[in-house]
Write a protein that holds these residues in place. Sequence first.
Motif, PDB file in Angstrom:
ATOM      1  N   ARG A 122       0.818  -1.217   0.000  1.00 14.23           N
ATOM      2  CA  ARG A 122       0.000   0.000   0.000  1.00 14.23           C
ATOM      3  C   ARG A 122       0.848   1.262   0.000  1.00 14.23           C
ATOM      4  NH1 ARG A 122      -5.605   0.319   0.824  1.00 14.23           N
ATOM      5  NH2 ARG A 122      -6.488  -1.749   0.613  1.00 14.23           N
ATOM      6  N   ASP A 123       2.108   1.133   0.492  1.00  9.46           N
ATOM      7  CA  ASP A 123       2.972   2.322   0.496  1.00  9.46           C
ATOM      8  C   ASP A 123       3.319   2.757  -0.915  1.00  9.46           C
ATOM      9  OD1 ASP A 123       4.677   0.142  -0.045  1.00  9.46           O
ATOM     10  OD2 ASP A 123       6.406   1.215   0.731  1.00  9.46           O
ATOM     11  N   ALA A 124       3.083   1.862  -1.876  1.00  9.61           N
ATOM     12  CA  ALA A 124       3.405   2.193  -3.264  1.00  9.61           C
ATOM     13  C   ALA A 124       2.463   3.261  -3.819  1.00  9.61           C
ATOM     14  CB  ALA A 124       3.329   0.936  -4.119  1.00  9.61           C
ATOM     15  N   ARG A 125       1.289   3.409  -3.225  1.00  9.22           N
ATOM     16  CA  ARG A 125       0.270   4.310  -3.785  1.00  9.22           C
ATOM     17  C   ARG A 125       0.779   5.762  -3.891  1.00  9.22           C
ATOM     18  NH1 ARG A 125      -3.321   7.789  -1.590  1.00  9.22           N
ATOM     19  NH2 ARG A 125      -5.170   8.201  -2.852  1.00  9.22           N
ATOM     20  N   ALA A 126       1.295   6.271  -2.794  1.00  6.64           N
ATOM     21  CA  ALA A 126       1.738   7.674  -2.783  1.00  6.64           C
ATOM     22  C   ALA A 126       2.908   7.872  -3.749  1.00  6.64           C
ATOM     23  CB  ALA A 126       2.152   8.072  -1.368  1.00  6.64           C
ATOM     24  N   ALA A 127       3.848   6.926  -3.770  1.00  2.27           N
ATOM     25  CA  ALA A 127       5.011   7.059  -4.659  1.00  2.27           C
ATOM     26  C   ALA A 127       4.558   7.040  -6.109  1.00  2.27           C
ATOM     27  CB  ALA A 127       6.000   5.935  -4.399  1.00  2.27           C
ATOM     28  N   LEU A 128       3.595   6.179  -6.402  1.00  2.00           N
ATOM     29  CA  LEU A 128       3.106   6.092  -7.772  1.00  2.00           C
ATOM     30  C   LEU A 128       2.481   7.412  -8.203  1.00  2.00           C
ATOM     31  CD1 LEU A 128       1.944   3.045  -9.444  1.00  2.00           C
ATOM     32  CD2 LEU A 128       0.383   4.929  -9.705  1.00  2.00           C
ATOM     33  N   ILE A 129       1.658   7.969  -7.327  1.00  2.00           N
ATOM     34  CA  ILE A 129       0.960   9.212  -7.688  1.00  2.00           C
ATOM     35  C   ILE A 129       1.949  10.379  -7.756  1.00  2.00           C
ATOM     36  CG2 ILE A 129      -0.749  10.898  -6.870  1.00  2.00           C
ATOM     37  CD1 ILE A 129      -2.336   8.427  -5.808  1.00  2.00           C
ATOM     38  N   GLU A 130       2.842  10.463  -6.785  1.00  3.34           N
ATOM     39  CA  GLU A 130       3.709  11.647  -6.739  1.00  3.34           C
ATOM     40  C   GLU A 130       4.887  11.579  -7.726  1.00  3.34           C
ATOM     41  OE1 GLU A 130       4.565  12.096  -2.550  1.00  3.34           O
ATOM     42  OE2 GLU A 130       2.385  12.059  -2.242  1.00  3.34           O
ATOM     43  N   ALA A 131       5.485  10.386  -7.864  1.00  4.79           N
ATOM     44  CA  ALA A 131       6.718  10.318  -8.665  1.00  4.79           C
ATOM     45  C   ALA A 131       6.478   9.831 -10.099  1.00  4.79           C
ATOM     46  CB  ALA A 131       7.721   9.401  -7.974  1.00  4.79           C
ATOM     47  N   LEU A 132       5.597   8.869 -10.268  1.00  6.59           N
ATOM     48  CA  LEU A 132       5.496   8.248 -11.596  1.00  6.59           C
ATOM     49  C   LEU A 132       4.423   8.877 -12.484  1.00  6.59           C
ATOM     50  CD1 LEU A 132       7.315   6.122 -12.727  1.00  6.59           C
ATOM     51  CD2 LEU A 132       5.635   4.386 -12.144  1.00  6.59           C
ATOM     52  N   LEU A 133       3.298   9.309 -11.901  1.00  6.07           N
ATOM     53  CA  LEU A 133       2.224   9.878 -12.730  1.00  6.07           C
ATOM     54  C   LEU A 133       2.695  11.060 -13.580  1.00  6.07           C
ATOM     55  CD1 LEU A 133      -1.335   9.865 -11.198  1.00  6.07           C
ATOM     56  CD2 LEU A 133      -0.122   8.207 -12.606  1.00  6.07           C
ATOM     57  N   PRO A 134       3.532  11.951 -13.031  1.00  7.00           N
ATOM     58  CA  PRO A 134       3.964  13.083 -13.861  1.00  7.00           C
ATOM     59  C   PRO A 134       4.776  12.665 -15.092  1.00  7.00           C
ATOM     60  CG  PRO A 134       4.435  13.490 -11.545  1.00  7.00           C
ATOM     61  CD  PRO A 134       3.997  12.066 -11.647  1.00  7.00           C
ATOM     62  N   LEU A 135       5.379  11.460 -15.065  1.00  8.43           N
ATOM     63  CA  LEU A 135       6.186  10.995 -16.203  1.00  8.43           C
ATOM     64  C   LEU A 135       5.378  10.170 -17.186  1.00  8.43           C
ATOM     65  CD1 LEU A 135       9.303   9.609 -14.262  1.00  8.43           C
ATOM     66  CD2 LEU A 135       9.053  11.850 -15.322  1.00  8.43           C
ATOM     67  N   ALA A 136       4.146   9.830 -16.808  1.00 13.82           N
ATOM     68  CA  ALA A 136       3.391   8.838 -17.582  1.00 13.82           C
ATOM     69  C   ALA A 136       2.791   9.434 -18.847  1.00 13.82           C
ATOM     70  CB  ALA A 136       2.284   8.249 -16.719  1.00 13.82           C
ATOM     71  N   ASP A 137       2.695   8.576 -19.862  1.00  9.77           N
ATOM     72  CA  ASP A 137       1.942   8.873 -21.081  1.00  9.77           C
ATOM     73  C   ASP A 137       0.481   8.514 -20.806  1.00  9.77           C
ATOM     74  OD1 ASP A 137       1.709   9.331 -23.947  1.00  9.77           O
ATOM     75  OD2 ASP A 137       1.627   7.161 -24.234  1.00  9.77           O
ATOM     76  N   VAL A 138       0.280   7.354 -20.192  1.00 20.47           N
ATOM     77  CA  VAL A 138      -1.063   6.870 -19.868  1.00 20.47           C
ATOM     78  C   VAL A 138      -0.974   5.887 -18.705  1.00 20.47           C
ATOM     79  CG1 VAL A 138      -0.939   5.010 -21.621  1.00 20.47           C
ATOM     80  CG2 VAL A 138      -3.173   5.837 -20.877  1.00 20.47           C
ATOM     81  N   LEU A 139      -2.019   5.857 -17.905  1.00 17.98           N
ATOM     82  CA  LEU A 139      -2.132   4.941 -16.753  1.00 17.98           C
ATOM     83  C   LEU A 139      -3.235   3.932 -17.093  1.00 17.98           C
ATOM     84  CD1 LEU A 139      -1.212   4.846 -13.667  1.00 17.98           C
ATOM     85  CD2 LEU A 139      -3.294   6.155 -13.201  1.00 17.98           C
ATOM     86  N   THR A 140      -3.022   2.629 -16.789  1.00 11.46           N
ATOM     87  CA  THR A 140      -3.990   1.607 -17.222  1.00 11.46           C
ATOM     88  C   THR A 140      -4.460   0.698 -16.078  1.00 11.46           C
ATOM     89  OG1 THR A 140      -2.232   0.036 -17.781  1.00 11.46           O
ATOM     90  CG2 THR A 140      -2.961   1.510 -19.549  1.00 11.46           C
ATOM     91  N   PRO A 141      -5.058   1.232 -15.020  1.00 11.72           N
ATOM     92  CA  PRO A 141      -5.530   0.375 -13.926  1.00 11.72           C
ATOM     93  C   PRO A 141      -6.820  -0.351 -14.296  1.00 11.72           C
ATOM     94  CG  PRO A 141      -6.240   2.617 -13.551  1.00 11.72           C
ATOM     95  CD  PRO A 141      -5.411   2.638 -14.815  1.00 11.72           C
ATOM     96  N   ASN A 142      -7.105  -1.471 -13.604  1.00 14.06           N
ATOM     97  CA  ASN A 142      -8.456  -2.014 -13.678  1.00 14.06           C
ATOM     98  C   ASN A 142      -9.289  -1.288 -12.607  1.00 14.06           C
ATOM     99  OD1 ASN A 142      -7.871  -3.267 -11.224  1.00 14.06           O
ATOM    100  ND2 ASN A 142      -7.379  -5.227 -12.167  1.00 14.06           N
ATOM    101  N   VAL A 143     -10.572  -1.615 -12.534  1.00 17.35           N
ATOM    102  CA  VAL A 143     -11.457  -0.879 -11.617  1.00 17.35           C
ATOM    103  C   VAL A 143     -10.964  -0.996 -10.166  1.00 17.35           C
ATOM    104  CG1 VAL A 143     -13.782  -0.852 -10.628  1.00 17.35           C
ATOM    105  CG2 VAL A 143     -13.492  -0.941 -13.100  1.00 17.35           C
ATOM    106  N   ALA A 144     -10.555  -2.203  -9.758  1.00 21.70           N
ATOM    107  CA  ALA A 144     -10.104  -2.395  -8.365  1.00 21.70           C
ATOM    108  C   ALA A 144      -8.884  -1.529  -8.071  1.00 21.70           C
ATOM    109  CB  ALA A 144      -9.784  -3.869  -8.125  1.00 21.70           C
ATOM    110  N   GLU A 145      -7.944  -1.485  -9.012  1.00 22.00           N
ATOM    111  CA  GLU A 145      -6.731  -0.675  -8.819  1.00 22.00           C
ATOM    112  C   GLU A 145      -7.056   0.814  -8.834  1.00 22.00           C
ATOM    113  OE1 GLU A 145      -4.208  -4.280 -10.869  1.00 22.00           O
ATOM    114  OE2 GLU A 145      -4.915  -2.602 -12.083  1.00 22.00           O
ATOM    115  N   ALA A 146      -7.978   1.222  -9.714  1.00 18.21           N
ATOM    116  CA  ALA A 146      -8.380   2.635  -9.760  1.00 18.21           C
ATOM    117  C   ALA A 146      -9.044   3.028  -8.438  1.00 18.21           C
ATOM    118  CB  ALA A 146      -9.329   2.864 -10.930  1.00 18.21           C
ATOM    119  N   ARG A 147      -9.788   2.107  -7.845  1.00 16.44           N
ATOM    120  CA  ARG A 147     -10.428   2.408  -6.547  1.00 16.44           C
ATOM    121  C   ARG A 147      -9.372   2.547  -5.462  1.00 16.44           C
ATOM    122  NH1 ARG A 147     -15.832  -1.295  -7.366  1.00 16.44           N
ATOM    123  NH2 ARG A 147     -16.952   0.361  -8.471  1.00 16.44           N
TER     124      ARG A 147
END
Length: 269
Positions: A122-147
């Motif tokens: 679960r600690d990965a959530r904040a790192a993903l949003i703060e560090a990786l999202l700004p570099l992304a072209d597109v994010l591809t979660p399923n519904v459970a991951e998006a929730r």
Amino acid sequence: MPDNAAPPVCLTIGTSDSGGGAGIQGDIKALASVGCFTATVLAGLTAQNTTGVLSRHPVPVDFLRAQFDAVRADFDIRAVKVGTTWSAAHLLAIAELLADLAVPVVVDPVMVSAAGGALGGRDARAALIEALLPLADVLTPNVAEARLLTGDETSGPGELAQRLIGLGAPAVVVTSGGDGEDWFADGLTALRLDRPAHRTGAEHGAGCAHSALITGLRAHGLPLSQAVLEATALASGAVRDGLTSIGRGVHPVDVLGLPARAPGRATAV
Ligand SMILES: Nc1ncnc2c1ncn2[C@@H]1O[C@H](COP(=O)(O)OP(=O)(O)OP(=O)(O)O)[C@@H](O)[C@H]1O
Ligand SMILES: Cc1ncc(COP(=O)(O)O)c(N)n1
């Protein structure tokens, strides 16, 4: 002179699936199916089959870096996929490594496997949003991951895609597996992606194939919306053609049309 027939090199950063259907192994097949060569950086290993994840073993972050440096020094990488990455420390290192690589980065935030095993902390959530999202072209979660990423436990894929744009993703595809309703959003448009829902029981690796296919099509230079539409159709076809004789759980998808490649069946070129 550039060789237009040369396969573009894609890099997938993710985790090995010993069952061969998803993860790094699934990515290599999906990328090969759209004419790409694949280099790999492993963030972890799983002891896994079609019934679930039995054991897991993250790769030390220093060794993740060593793999990346080796690949970067030798290849002209055209697009990157980031899949199962385990921890905030892995994600922060990946974001740092990708920061000056000016190519499309497809982020598939895998947290649960199709057969139900947990694949990330679960600690990965904040790192993903703060560090990786700004570099992304597109994010591809399923519904459970998006929730999990949004903290929104009730919304459907369309609204979840918009929420993820609000968190900083430039574009998002929220997938719904067998429910058949995927949504694309990029801040300007929101689009429901109609596709069939197949009942073959062969969905292991569908999400990995979907995000790897987007990566491969982006490496060939397709615009994002076209890459998403084509990848959705191809991943759906891979579930329709899935290998129902393989494994006793959620059977693996087939992106390569393996039965037609058996000796004696292959079409002569
Ligand atoms: N039952 C199905 N019928 C048709 N297509 C499917 C089916 N399941 C998955 N797909 C295809 O695979 C893609 C990814 O679907 P899915 O939501 O199952 O991914 P996932 O494995 O849950 O994703 P992730 O890799 O993010 O964990 C869909 O966009 C669709 O193209
Ligand atoms: C190493 C690894 N990475 C990703 C997935 C998700 O794939 P799916 O949700 O299609 O089973 C998986 N099962 N294993």
